[in-house]
Design a protein around this motif. Structure first.
Motif, short mmCIF file in Angstrom:
data_model
loop_
_atom_site.label_atom_id
_atom_site.label_comp_id
_atom_site.label_asym_id
_atom_site.label_seq_id
_atom_site.Cartn_x
_atom_site.Cartn_y
_atom_site.Cartn_z
N PRO A 129 -26.17 -4.04 -29.79
CA PRO A 129 -26.37 -2.59 -29.62
C PRO A 129 -25.89 -2.07 -28.26
O PRO A 129 -25.44 -0.92 -28.17
N HIS A 130 -25.97 -2.89 -27.24
CA HIS A 130 -25.51 -2.48 -25.91
C HIS A 130 -23.98 -2.41 -25.86
O HIS A 130 -23.41 -1.58 -25.15
N SER B 77 -28.28 -5.89 -40.31
CA SER B 77 -28.87 -5.55 -39.00
C SER B 77 -27.97 -4.64 -38.18
O SER B 77 -28.46 -3.86 -37.37
N PHE B 78 -26.66 -4.77 -38.37
CA PHE B 78 -25.69 -3.97 -37.59
C PHE B 78 -24.72 -3.29 -38.56
O PHE B 78 -23.56 -3.69 -38.68
N TYR C 66 -34.76 -7.14 -33.58
CA TYR C 66 -33.39 -6.64 -33.52
C TYR C 66 -32.58 -7.17 -34.71
O TYR C 66 -31.39 -6.85 -34.84
N ARG D 268 -28.81 -9.97 -29.88
CA ARG D 268 -29.57 -8.86 -29.31
C ARG D 268 -28.72 -7.95 -28.43
O ARG D 268 -29.09 -6.79 -28.17
N GLU E 285 -22.15 -1.68 -28.51
CA GLU E 285 -21.82 -0.50 -29.33
C GLU E 285 -21.79 0.77 -28.49
O GLU E 285 -20.98 1.68 -28.73
N LYS E 286 -22.65 0.85 -27.48
CA LYS E 286 -22.71 2.06 -26.63
C LYS E 286 -21.46 2.23 -25.78
O LYS E 286 -21.23 3.30 -25.23
#
Length: 564
Positions: free
Chosen positions: A319-320, A343-344, A386, A316, A322-323
């Motif tokens: 995504p954080h 998913s990614f 997610y 989960r 990736e930022k």
């Protein structure tokens, strides 16, 4: 030839290695030994020293190679042979053969108690207590076993589930041995491994009144027991007390971290959980990133540790990451690759052998809560789903099921058996027969999601029909697509419960009363998965939680029918 260095060389090398080892500088010590081995390739003692260093830092593969070379040069060295067999057990290489060889050496050296103690201690690593028990009991027929061997026997009896016999030996050691007090921590460790948490707590609490010095030696085990008994606040106090006198104890720091996380105290908990035991860690990664510097434009290796459930739970956080602008390479087992790629889609999914992969920094998935704390704080990102299965696979399983007439409920009654985690780990699992009250609920089509040996229980099942599509499942992506077609998943605490929660599907998880830190204490919900409901059992088995599920299920069916 065992040693080919002259006296001056031995003295010089010995002094340098002593200085490095006193500084705990393992890297330079290893480099120094290798440098001298290169000069003297038939220096058997050098390979042995290298093996010793690798064992001390739990690098068993490298240690195995070093001892193998030492024994090529000096094949009769018993101590090196025993060290090689220890490494073999630790890395799980031909365990049966290693245990047989140790047993033969034990019998051959029965007159030498010191050797027998060492062999028995190594045999413990084989996770087959019956063999160790048989060996020590056999020796006792002709020799008086020392307190040390008796202590090993007691430990193995508890590991084998023979609690009464094992505790009796420990109590005899307390009474008869001049060093009896020293066996208290061993008893505590053994009781923890078999899940006898209340017994461990009772012993320490009794010792506090009669022998406070002994009780103080068991505070680490006492803290583990209290946390398992859902007394995490008390556990934190006890473990801090132990750390006051043992500030370097990594085990106690890790245990305190788990107690804090179980009490939802995430900031300090995430920091201390980094002291996890070596067997939980992936070896060989370099340049760890803990969120303490920018990674924009850099390649960050993310890798999974421990079980599939742990990996699914912490995906989960990707995504954080990736930022932050990093190029992410995610290393996961083959079974998770397709699901992660689906998913990614913007990150690279790689194999678990990442030694050939070029990367700048690395971070375990389980370290991401700490590494990302400065960006997202310490609260758990609870948005679901997610994880996303492929739409074509969802459709494929939809066709397998055919027309829908009833509520579809997926079942998992058993998790993977992991002997390394102790006898208590088995208590997270049930049997298909134990699920019979659940399965007898009317107006439900039950679907098995069970894999492994427990799947064979379906062959002997003669009650209500259970559809088993798992032979059409090749990996976790298929399992996710299958779950997507279900209305409810009922599972013991295993990876499928995590997967269902990560997909945002309703999931009822059946777990022990002494469940792990992630499920907190005495509550039905969890911040990790908003769609999960936890059914906690009473101490002993899962029967109580299974009864609760069977009682709640008819109402779920009625609600579903009303909304359909």
């Amino acid at each position: 030839m065992k040693t080919i260095l002259n006296t001056e060389e031995i003295k010089r090398i010995g002094n340098k290695l002593k200085t490095l080892s006193q500084k705990n500088n393992h890297k330079e010590t290893i480099e120094e030994i290798k440098k001298n081995i290169k000069k003297h390739p038939r220096w058997a003692d050098g390979y042995s020293l290298l093996g010793d260093i690798y064992i001390s830092i739990a690098h068993y593969e490298e240690s195995y190679s070093a001892y193998s070379k030492a024994l090529e040069l000096d094949p009769d060295n018993l101590q090196w042979k025993l060290s090689l067999l220890l490494c073999q057990l630790e890395i799980g290489r031909d365990v049966k053969h290693a245990l047989n060889e140790l047993l033969n050496l034990f019998i051959k050296n029965a007159d030498d108690e010191a050797i027998c103690i060492k062999i028995a201690s190594i045999m413990v690593s084989g996770k087959n207590p019956k063999i160790t028990i048989a060996a020590i009991k056999w020796r006792a027929q002709n020799h008086k076993n020392s307190d040390v061997l008796s202590g090993i026997l007691a430990n193995q009896l508890l590991e084998a589930g023979l609690i009464s016999e094992g505790c009796k030996i420990y109590l005899n050691l307390f009474d008869s041995s001049p060093d009896g007090v020293l066996y208290a921590p061993q008893l505590g460790v053994a009781l923890i491994r078999i899940g006898a948490f209340q017994a461990c707590a009772d012993i320490v609490e009794a010792l506090k009144a009669h022998s406070p010095e002994t009780a103080a030696l068991m505070l680490n085990e006492y803290g583990i027991a209290l946390a398992a008994l859902n007394r995490s606040r008390e556990a934190q106090i006890v473990l801090r007390e132990y750390l006051h006198t043992h500030p370097e104890s990594r085990a106690a720091k890790f245990n305190l971290g788990q107690a804090l996380l179980k009490g939802a105290q995430y900031q300090e908990g995430w920091e201390l959980i980094e002291f996890s035991p070596p067997e939980f860690k992936i070896q060989g990664v370099k340049n760890p990133w803990k969120g303490d510097f920018p990674i924009d434009g850099k390649t960050l290796l993310l890798y999974g540790e421990q079980g599939f459930g742990d990996m699914l739970q912490f995906l989960r956080y990707i995504p954080h990451v990736e930022k932050l602008g990093a190029n992410i390479a995610l290393s996961v087992p083959e079974n998770l690759k397709r699901l992660c790629q689906e998913s990614f889609p913007n990150i690279e999914i790689i194999e678990t052998d990442f030694k050939k992969i070029k990367y700048d920094y690395s971070c375990s998935l389980l370290s991401l809560p700490l590494a990302l704390s400065s960006q997202i704080g310490y609260e758990i990102p609870s948005s679901v789903p997610y994880l996303y299965p492929n739409r074509d696979d969802i459709e494929k399983f939809s066709k397998i099921f055919g027309k829908k007439n009833k509520l579809r409920v997926g079942l998992v009654w058993s998790g993977e058996n992991r002997p390394r985690h102790g006898l208590n780990y088995k208590n997270r699992s049930a049997s298909l027969q134990m699920f019979s009250k659940i399965i007898n609920t009317k107006n439900i089509d039950f679907i098995s999601l069970q894999l492994g040996n427990p799947q064979k229980e379906l062959l002997q099942w003669n009650e209500k029909e259970i559809f088993d599509p798992m032979n059409d499942v090749s990996d976790m992506e298929d399992t996710a697509a299958l779950i997507f077609n279900l209305d409810l998943i009922i599972s013991v605490d295993t990876s499928v419960a995590h997967l269902a929660g990560a997909l945002g599907k309703p999931v009822w998880m059946i777990t022990r009363s002494d469940c792990c830190w992630r499920w907190l204490e005495d509550q039905e919900d969890t911040p990790w998965y908003p769609t999960m409901k936890i059914f906690r059992s009473q101490p002993g088995s899962l029967h109580h939680a299974i009864e609760l599920v069977a009682e709640a299920l008819p109402d779920f069916v009625t609600t579903w029918q009303q909304n359909s």
